[in-house]
Design a protein around this motif. Structure first.
Motif, mmCIF file in Angstrom:
data_model
loop_
_atom_site.group_PDB
_atom_site.id
_atom_site.type_symbol
_atom_site.label_atom_id
_atom_site.label_comp_id
_atom_site.label_asym_id
_atom_site.label_seq_id
_atom_site.Cartn_x
_atom_site.Cartn_y
_atom_site.Cartn_z
ATOM 1 N N PRO A 33 0.804 -1.228 0.000
ATOM 2 C CA PRO A 33 0.000 0.000 0.000
ATOM 3 C C PRO A 33 0.836 1.277 0.000
ATOM 4 O O PRO A 33 0.515 2.225 -0.721
ATOM 5 C CB PRO A 33 -0.827 -0.115 1.285
ATOM 6 N N SER A 34 1.899 1.314 0.780
ATOM 7 C CA SER A 34 2.693 2.536 0.857
ATOM 8 C C SER A 34 3.465 2.786 -0.428
ATOM 9 O O SER A 34 3.573 3.934 -0.885
ATOM 10 C CB SER A 34 3.649 2.486 2.058
ATOM 11 N N CYS A 35 3.992 1.731 -1.034
ATOM 12 C CA CYS A 35 4.709 1.908 -2.308
ATOM 13 C C CYS A 35 3.737 2.292 -3.428
ATOM 14 O O CYS A 35 4.085 3.070 -4.323
ATOM 15 C CB CYS A 35 5.479 0.646 -2.673
ATOM 16 N N TRP A 36 2.516 1.748 -3.365
ATOM 17 C CA TRP A 36 1.495 2.141 -4.348
ATOM 18 C C TRP A 36 1.181 3.620 -4.230
ATOM 19 O O TRP A 36 1.130 4.340 -5.235
ATOM 20 C CB TRP A 36 0.236 1.299 -4.155
ATOM 21 N N GLU A 37 1.003 4.099 -3.012
ATOM 22 C CA GLU A 37 0.688 5.511 -2.793
ATOM 23 C C GLU A 37 1.841 6.414 -3.221
ATOM 24 O O GLU A 37 1.617 7.540 -3.672
ATOM 25 C CB GLU A 37 0.363 5.754 -1.318
ATOM 26 N N SER A 38 3.056 5.929 -3.107
ATOM 27 C CA SER A 38 4.220 6.749 -3.475
ATOM 28 C C SER A 38 4.478 6.761 -4.975
ATOM 29 O O SER A 38 5.355 7.486 -5.452
ATOM 30 C CB SER A 38 5.468 6.233 -2.755
ATOM 31 N N GLY A 39 3.737 5.958 -5.729
ATOM 32 C CA GLY A 39 3.912 5.911 -7.175
ATOM 33 C C GLY A 39 4.981 4.945 -7.636
ATOM 34 O O GLY A 39 5.378 4.961 -8.800
ATOM 35 N N SER A 40 5.465 4.092 -6.737
ATOM 36 C CA SER A 40 6.490 3.094 -7.078
ATOM 37 C C SER A 40 5.983 1.708 -6.680
ATOM 38 O O SER A 40 6.481 1.105 -5.728
ATOM 39 C CB SER A 40 7.805 3.412 -6.358
ATOM 40 N N PRO A 41 4.978 1.190 -7.369
ATOM 41 C CA PRO A 41 4.321 -0.037 -6.931
ATOM 42 C C PRO A 41 5.246 -1.251 -6.943
ATOM 43 O O PRO A 41 6.137 -1.366 -7.792
ATOM 44 C CB PRO A 41 3.175 -0.206 -7.933
ATOM 45 N N ALA A 42 5.019 -2.124 -5.981
ATOM 46 C CA ALA A 42 5.786 -3.368 -5.889
ATOM 47 C C ALA A 42 4.908 -4.443 -5.272
ATOM 48 O O ALA A 42 4.107 -4.169 -4.382
ATOM 49 C CB ALA A 42 7.041 -3.157 -5.050
ATOM 50 N N ASN A 43 5.081 -5.642 -5.742
ATOM 51 C CA ASN A 43 4.307 -6.763 -5.215
ATOM 52 C C ASN A 43 4.864 -7.191 -3.861
ATOM 53 O O ASN A 43 5.915 -6.728 -3.419
ATOM 54 C CB ASN A 43 4.332 -7.939 -6.195
ATOM 55 N N LEU A 44 4.139 -8.102 -3.227
ATOM 56 C CA LEU A 44 4.526 -8.644 -1.939
ATOM 57 C C LEU A 44 4.999 -10.090 -2.095
ATOM 58 O O LEU A 44 4.651 -10.778 -3.053
ATOM 59 C CB LEU A 44 3.351 -8.601 -0.964
ATOM 60 N N VAL A 191 -15.254 -10.927 -4.119
ATOM 61 C CA VAL A 191 -14.577 -11.195 -5.385
ATOM 62 C C VAL A 191 -13.064 -11.139 -5.204
ATOM 63 O O VAL A 191 -12.524 -10.154 -4.676
ATOM 64 C CB VAL A 191 -15.032 -10.199 -6.469
ATOM 65 N N TYR A 192 -12.398 -12.173 -5.652
ATOM 66 C CA TYR A 192 -10.943 -12.322 -5.492
ATOM 67 C C TYR A 192 -10.261 -12.167 -6.845
ATOM 68 O O TYR A 192 -10.579 -12.886 -7.801
ATOM 69 C CB TYR A 192 -10.629 -13.692 -4.911
ATOM 70 N N ALA A 193 -9.327 -11.224 -6.939
ATOM 71 C CA ALA A 193 -8.572 -10.999 -8.177
ATOM 72 C C ALA A 193 -7.325 -11.864 -8.188
ATOM 73 O O ALA A 193 -6.423 -11.681 -7.365
ATOM 74 C CB ALA A 193 -8.201 -9.526 -8.305
ATOM 75 N N ALA A 194 -7.259 -12.786 -9.139
ATOM 76 C CA ALA A 194 -6.113 -13.693 -9.214
ATOM 77 C C ALA A 194 -4.981 -13.137 -10.065
ATOM 78 O O ALA A 194 -3.831 -13.542 -9.899
ATOM 79 C CB ALA A 194 -6.550 -15.042 -9.764
ATOM 80 N N THR A 195 -5.289 -12.227 -10.998
ATOM 81 C CA THR A 195 -4.258 -11.659 -11.864
ATOM 82 C C THR A 195 -4.195 -10.145 -11.688
ATOM 83 O O THR A 195 -5.054 -9.535 -11.057
ATOM 84 C CB THR A 195 -4.522 -11.991 -13.343
ATOM 85 N N ASN A 196 -3.184 -9.556 -12.272
ATOM 86 C CA ASN A 196 -2.956 -8.113 -12.144
ATOM 87 C C ASN A 196 -4.084 -7.295 -12.764
ATOM 88 O O ASN A 196 -4.633 -7.638 -13.803
ATOM 89 C CB ASN A 196 -1.644 -7.741 -12.843
ATOM 90 N N PHE A 197 -4.421 -6.183 -12.101
ATOM 91 C CA PHE A 197 -5.263 -5.163 -12.720
ATOM 92 C C PHE A 197 -4.714 -3.773 -12.450
ATOM 93 O O PHE A 197 -5.256 -2.778 -12.923
ATOM 94 C CB PHE A 197 -6.718 -5.258 -12.237
ATOM 95 N N ALA A 198 -3.650 -3.700 -11.668
ATOM 96 C CA ALA A 198 -3.062 -2.404 -11.316
ATOM 97 C C ALA A 198 -2.276 -1.834 -12.490
ATOM 98 O O ALA A 198 -1.686 -2.555 -13.284
ATOM 99 C CB ALA A 198 -2.136 -2.560 -10.114
ATOM 100 N N LEU A 199 -2.279 -0.522 -12.616
ATOM 101 C CA LEU A 199 -1.481 0.182 -13.606
ATOM 102 C C LEU A 199 -0.873 1.414 -12.934
ATOM 103 O O LEU A 199 -1.615 2.297 -12.499
ATOM 104 C CB LEU A 199 -2.327 0.609 -14.805
ATOM 105 N N PRO A 200 0.461 1.497 -12.791
ATOM 106 C CA PRO A 200 1.467 0.550 -13.265
ATOM 107 C C PRO A 200 1.254 -0.863 -12.706
ATOM 108 O O PRO A 200 0.752 -1.043 -11.609
ATOM 109 C CB PRO A 200 2.784 1.148 -12.750
ATOM 110 N N ALA A 201 1.672 -1.833 -13.508
ATOM 111 C CA ALA A 201 1.441 -3.227 -13.169
ATOM 112 C C ALA A 201 2.249 -3.644 -11.946
ATOM 113 O O ALA A 201 3.365 -3.173 -11.719
ATOM 114 C CB ALA A 201 1.786 -4.122 -14.352
ATOM 115 N N VAL A 202 1.655 -4.537 -11.167
ATOM 116 C CA VAL A 202 2.290 -5.075 -9.962
ATOM 117 C C VAL A 202 2.578 -6.567 -10.111
ATOM 118 O O VAL A 202 3.646 -7.050 -9.760
ATOM 119 C CB VAL A 202 1.382 -4.844 -8.735
#
Length: 374
Positions: A33-44, A191-202
């Motif tokens: 969440p914090s990296c998403w808010e900062s504009g530098s998304p990263a997966n877990l 509803v559970y998202a199994a694949t990416n929908f974030a942009l920038p992609a995660v």
């Protein structure tokens, strides 16, 4: 018989690949969440309790779950036909032997186990290929509804199989439209998202990505305790690449010497990011018409991290070259999708250029079986 997923008591939470913040066990569809808010998304990445991070012989995974005949893994590692290997010791990891015909089953099993255990009623994905078919099969086995956002250009055999598996197919003209639909759909708490929908992609569900770790463990066992010099992986947004990197780290220990991971793209996408031409968040244009399974203009931080952590490489193979190689494999009795064989082409090319060692085996991931049109 209904499946009954059991959560590992050793699962401690999920840590960010970029900032290392530990988050509790939960569903983080946009990564940290914090990296998403900062504009530098990263997966877990899943983290397990003290002393339980997986071992050299066993991958740690979030859920144990009996899917019966849909149980993924234990795919063969075979020698590449000499007529194709060109004198190299290339081993083929036959992921097309998974129950629905692709490596995606490893991810689907963990994703669906999570959705079932956490009380979701529907799993969704954006896919016009293997990921959708795989998710639909595992969802049906778990008694969950499945919705797949597909492209209008989907291969007929894929759509037919999705419908036979009971998936609801929703047609969109562009990939971005599919992601927007998923973003709206997950507002429903069931509803559970199994694949990416974030942009920038995660990237896909971190639960699902954990399923790919077993590939590394199986390769080690099949090479009688050794590791190859390099593992080439058909690549898009790095789910399988990241999972293999996690598995290798379990085998060698954090900081140990690892095989070089090779990300193989349909055009120079990851290579341009690694060289600093584009940031990780960039959308890069290129021709992937003949290689739709690894198409798209985006990659992810998890991809770049996996390559760098193994001192790996990124390269590209065109659809035309892949088609010629697909036909060569077909003549040897292996019916594969075009996107699968790019791993073999990449290893041959990199070995010829002196960019991967040739005194140890090289492993090419063959990700999916052949279908008409791909």
């Amino acid at each position: 018989m209904p499946i009954e997923p059991v959560l590992s008591p050793d699962l401690a939470g999920f840590s960010c690949l970029r900032c290392d913040t530990l988050h509790p066990v939960g569903d983080w569809f946009r990564g940290c969440p914090s990296c998403w808010e900062s504009g530098s998304p990263a997966n877990l990445r899943a983290r397990y309790g003290e002393g339980r991070h997986g071992t050299a012989s066993e991958a740690a995974v979030p859920y144990s779950c009996d899917f019966g005949t849909l149980t993924p893994g234990n795919t063969a590692l075979i020698a590449c036909p000499p007529s194709i290997a060109g004198g190299l010791d290339i081993r083929l990891k036959c992921e097309f032997q998974n129950p629905t015909g692709s490596h995606k089953d490893r991810c689907s099993a963990q994703s669906v186990a999570r959705a079932k255990a956490a009380g979701y009623h529907t799993v969704i994905a954006a896919s016009s290929g293997n990921a959708g078919v795989s998710l639909a099969a595992y969802a049906r086995a778990a008694g969950l509804a499945c919705e797949i956002a597909i492209s209008a250009a989907i291969i007929d055999s894929y759509r037919q199989e999705l419908e036979e598996l009971g998936a609801r197919c929703l047609v969109f003209e562009t990939g971005i439209e599919r992601w927007h639909w998923m973003e709206q759909r997950v507002e429903d708490p069931g509803v559970y998202a199994a694949t990416n929908f974030a942009l920038p992609a995660v990237g896909s569900s971190p639960f699902g990505i954990e399923g790919y770790k077993a590939i590394a463990h199986e390769i080690r066992d099949q090479l009688e305790g050794r590791l190859p010099a390099a593992i080439a992986v058909p690549h898009c947004r790095g789910d399988v690449l990241a999972g293999i990197a996690y598995g290798l780290a379990e085998i060698a220990g954090e900081g140990g010497t690892l095989p070089r991971l090779v990300a193989v793209d349909p055009f120079p996408r990851t290579a341009q990011i690694l060289s600093g031409v584009w940031p990780v968040s960039a959308e890069i244009e290129g021709d992937a018409a003949l290689l739709p399974a690894i198409g798209g203009g985006t990659t992810t931080f998890q991809s770049i991290r996996a390559v760098r952590a193994t001192q790996g490489l990124a390269t590209s193979v065109s659809g035309e070259v892949a088609e010629a190689m697909r036909l060569r494999f077909l003549s040897e009795g292996l019916d594969l999708e075009r996107s699968a064989v790019v791993s073999v082409i990449a290893l041959r090319d990199l070995a010829a250029e002196g960019k991967v060692p040739t005194d140890q085996p090289l492993v090419a991931l063959l990700t999916g079986k052949g279908r008409e049109g791909i």
